[in-house]
Structures are given as C-alpha cells and as structure tokens.
Design a protein around this motif. Structure first.
Motif, short mmCIF file in Angstrom:
data_model
loop_
_atom_site.label_atom_id
_atom_site.label_comp_id
_atom_site.label_asym_id
_atom_site.label_seq_id
_atom_site.Cartn_x
_atom_site.Cartn_y
_atom_site.Cartn_z
N LEU A 1 0.83 -1.20 0.00
CA LEU A 1 0.00 0.00 0.00
C LEU A 1 0.87 1.25 0.00
CD1 LEU A 1 -2.72 1.40 0.11
CD2 LEU A 1 -2.75 1.03 2.59
N ASP A 2 1.98 1.21 0.71
CA ASP A 2 2.91 2.34 0.73
C ASP A 2 3.43 2.63 -0.69
OD1 ASP A 2 4.50 4.36 1.94
OD2 ASP A 2 6.22 3.02 1.95
N LEU A 3 3.77 1.59 -1.43
CA LEU A 3 4.25 1.77 -2.80
C LEU A 3 3.14 2.29 -3.71
CD1 LEU A 3 6.45 -1.41 -3.42
CD2 LEU A 3 7.18 0.86 -2.70
N VAL A 4 1.94 1.74 -3.56
CA VAL A 4 0.81 2.16 -4.40
C VAL A 4 0.44 3.61 -4.11
CG1 VAL A 4 -1.62 1.75 -4.95
CG2 VAL A 4 -0.07 -0.18 -4.68
N LEU A 5 0.38 3.98 -2.85
CA LEU A 5 0.09 5.37 -2.49
C LEU A 5 1.19 6.31 -2.99
CD1 LEU A 5 -1.35 5.17 1.14
CD2 LEU A 5 -2.51 6.04 -0.89
N GLY A 6 2.43 5.86 -2.89
CA GLY A 6 3.53 6.67 -3.40
C GLY A 6 3.37 6.96 -4.88
N ALA A 7 2.97 5.96 -5.67
CA ALA A 7 2.78 6.15 -7.10
C ALA A 7 1.58 7.05 -7.39
CB ALA A 7 2.60 4.80 -7.79
N PHE A 8 0.51 6.86 -6.61
CA PHE A 8 -0.71 7.62 -6.83
C PHE A 8 -0.58 9.08 -6.43
CE2 PHE A 8 -3.69 4.27 -7.90
CZ PHE A 8 -4.72 4.99 -8.50
N VAL A 9 -0.11 9.32 -5.21
CA VAL A 9 -0.17 10.65 -4.61
C VAL A 9 1.10 11.46 -4.86
CG1 VAL A 9 -0.46 11.91 -2.44
CG2 VAL A 9 -1.78 9.82 -2.86
N ASP A 10 2.26 10.83 -4.69
CA ASP A 10 3.53 11.56 -4.76
C ASP A 10 4.29 11.35 -6.06
OD1 ASP A 10 3.13 12.43 -2.08
OD2 ASP A 10 3.88 10.50 -1.35
N GLY A 11 3.88 10.39 -6.86
CA GLY A 11 4.61 10.10 -8.09
C GLY A 11 5.93 9.41 -7.85
N ASP A 12 6.08 8.75 -6.69
CA ASP A 12 7.35 8.10 -6.35
C ASP A 12 7.48 6.76 -7.07
OD1 ASP A 12 7.91 10.16 -4.66
OD2 ASP A 12 7.37 9.10 -2.82
N ALA A 13 8.67 6.49 -7.56
CA ALA A 13 8.98 5.17 -8.10
C ALA A 13 9.20 4.20 -6.95
CB ALA A 13 10.23 5.25 -8.98
N PRO A 14 8.95 2.90 -7.15
CA PRO A 14 9.10 1.94 -6.05
C PRO A 14 10.48 1.97 -5.41
CG PRO A 14 7.92 0.93 -7.87
CD PRO A 14 8.40 2.27 -8.36
N TRP A 15 11.54 2.13 -6.23
CA TRP A 15 12.89 2.07 -5.66
C TRP A 15 13.21 3.27 -4.76
CZ3 TRP A 15 11.83 2.01 -10.90
CH2 TRP A 15 11.97 3.24 -11.57
N GLU A 16 12.33 4.26 -4.74
CA GLU A 16 12.51 5.36 -3.80
C GLU A 16 12.06 4.98 -2.39
OE1 GLU A 16 11.37 9.32 -5.23
OE2 GLU A 16 11.04 8.42 -7.21
N ARG A 17 11.47 3.81 -2.25
CA ARG A 17 11.03 3.30 -0.94
C ARG A 17 11.63 1.91 -0.74
NH1 ARG A 17 5.34 6.10 0.32
NH2 ARG A 17 5.58 7.91 -1.05
#
Length: 249
Positions: free
Chosen positions: A204-220
């Motif tokens: 969920l942290d990765l999915v929220l990162g992509a949705f809300v912040d535009g973060d790529a998975p490797w940033e987490r």
C-alpha cells in the motif's frame, strides 16, 4: 512458446467461465470500493481527495485477494479434485503450468486495478496516479510476492473445503490492519507492531507513493525489501511442501 500461450489462454477461459471465481476474485474488490467510497469518499486529505486513497487501498487489497487468495483457492481445489495429478501425467511441464496460473492471476489484477481506477475517477472524482509506470511496477512486485504466499498456503492447506475460509481469515484482517479500507493509525500497540511487518502495509505504501507523490518503487527501499522477503519465504515453503497429489482422500 506455443504451449505456454495455449495454456495461458486456457487458464483465462476457465477463470471467466467460473461464476464463483468471477464474483469472489474479480468483482468483489470493485464492489467493495464503491461501497467504501460511497460512505467515506467525501472530503480531502492533504489536499488529495479521500477517494484517491480508497482507490489505492482497494487496489492493494485486490492484489492480495487475487494473487494470494485466488491462486491458493485454485490450486488447492484442483489438487484435491485430482486435476493437478492428471496434469503431471501430460507433456505440460510443471513450471510452465504454474507460470501460466501466476500470469493469469496477474492479468486479472491489472483488469481489477483499471476498473477500480475508472470507478474512482468517473464516480468519485479520484485523481489519476501521478506515476502510472511506478504503479504498474508496484503491482507487479506485489503480485509476484503475494503469489509466492498463495503457493505456500496452497502447499500447507489440506482441505479444499477449508481453503476459502483460510484465505479470508488471512487477507481481510491483514487488509484492515494495513489501512486498505481506511486509516489504521490508532491501533493498540500489539496490533501496531503486527501491522509493521505485514507485506500489504508496504505494498500500500508503494501504491500510495505512485498515486499521490509520483514516487517510483525504488525510492522506498524498505517497502521493497519487506515485500520481497515475504515473497521469497512463500516460494521457499512452496518449493519444499507443494504437492500434486490429493491429500483429502
């Protein structure tokens, strides 16, 4: 390669012809999203529509429900009905068969995610993901890891009649604790500690990162590491314990 695509097509045909699978595995997450968004989808959080968080949460739940639950149920039922045993007597290689089952479930995950995003955008004013490629990568990682856990559960559960109940006991509490259906920040200390090791929380942290912040998975990287460890443990258990013979008879 021809055999691979033929088997993958067969898996999809079997899935969509099964009303139980279509309802439990495919339709339930979108229906759940509509119910949750109808009740909790108003307002904003940090300037982001609440419905956007629900879209991300239900997508993460759908990955666990399909890749873990759908896969485990399919394999246990086929094993106990002797289907896997008969497949082992055909020229179809076992790794190829399992790969097509995994990819068939991944395809269902992608369709579910598209349906949930469309419902969120058109019915509840949710935002589109800030980084679509990051979302796809997160879903692929999550599906691979939860498929490993689904294989492990299929290897450990003996009864075809019990597998659906076992899956629900695992997936639904994990989803509530991880925050898929709403905030889970004020949990008692023991549940909060359990939440911190659950793979769905980090997906969920990765999915929220992509949705809300535009973060790529490797940033987490922490989230990736936890999800990967859970998936690896699942595949290790499955490799050691998975069987093709019926166990109830």
């Amino acid at each position: 390669m021809t055999l691979f695509w033929h088997q993958l097509k067969s898996e999809q045909l079997v899935f969509w012809r099964s009303r139980e699978a279509a309802i439990f595995v495919f339709l339930f997450p979108p229906l759940l999203f509509v119910l949750l968004a109808s009740v909790f989808g108003d307002g904003t959080e940090n300037g982001v529509p609440a419905s956007t968080y629900l879209v991300a949460g239900v997508i993460a739940y759908a990955v666990a429900n399909t890749a873990l639950g759908g896969l485990a149920i399919t394999l246990v039922i086929r094993r106990e009905y002797g289907i896997l045993k008969r497949l082992r007597s055909t020229p179809l290689p076992a790794p190829l068969y399992l790969a097509t089952v995994l990819l068939s479930n991944l395809f269902v995950v992608v369709l579910q995610s598209l349906v949930v995003v469309a419902l969120g955008v058109f019915l509840f004013d949710a935002q589109l993901p800030e980084n679509s490629l990051a979302l796809v990568a997160a879903l692929a990682l999550g599906a691979a890891a939860f498929a490993g856990l689904g294989l492990a559960i299929a290897a450990l559960i003996r009864s075809g009649e019990a597998i659906a109940a076992v899956v629900n006991v695992i997936v639904l509490p994990m989803s509530f604790l991880s925050g898929s259906f709403g905030p889970a920040d004020d949990l008692p200390a023991p549940l909060d500690a359990l939440r911190d090791i659950l793979p769905l929380r980090y997906l969920l942290d990765l999915v929220l990162g992509a949705f809300v912040d535009g973060d790529a998975p490797w940033e987490r990287p922490t989230a990736i590491a936890v999800i990967a460890v859970w998936g690896a443990m699942g595949y290790i258990v499955a490799r050691r314990r998975f069987g093709w013979e019926p166990r109830e008879r």
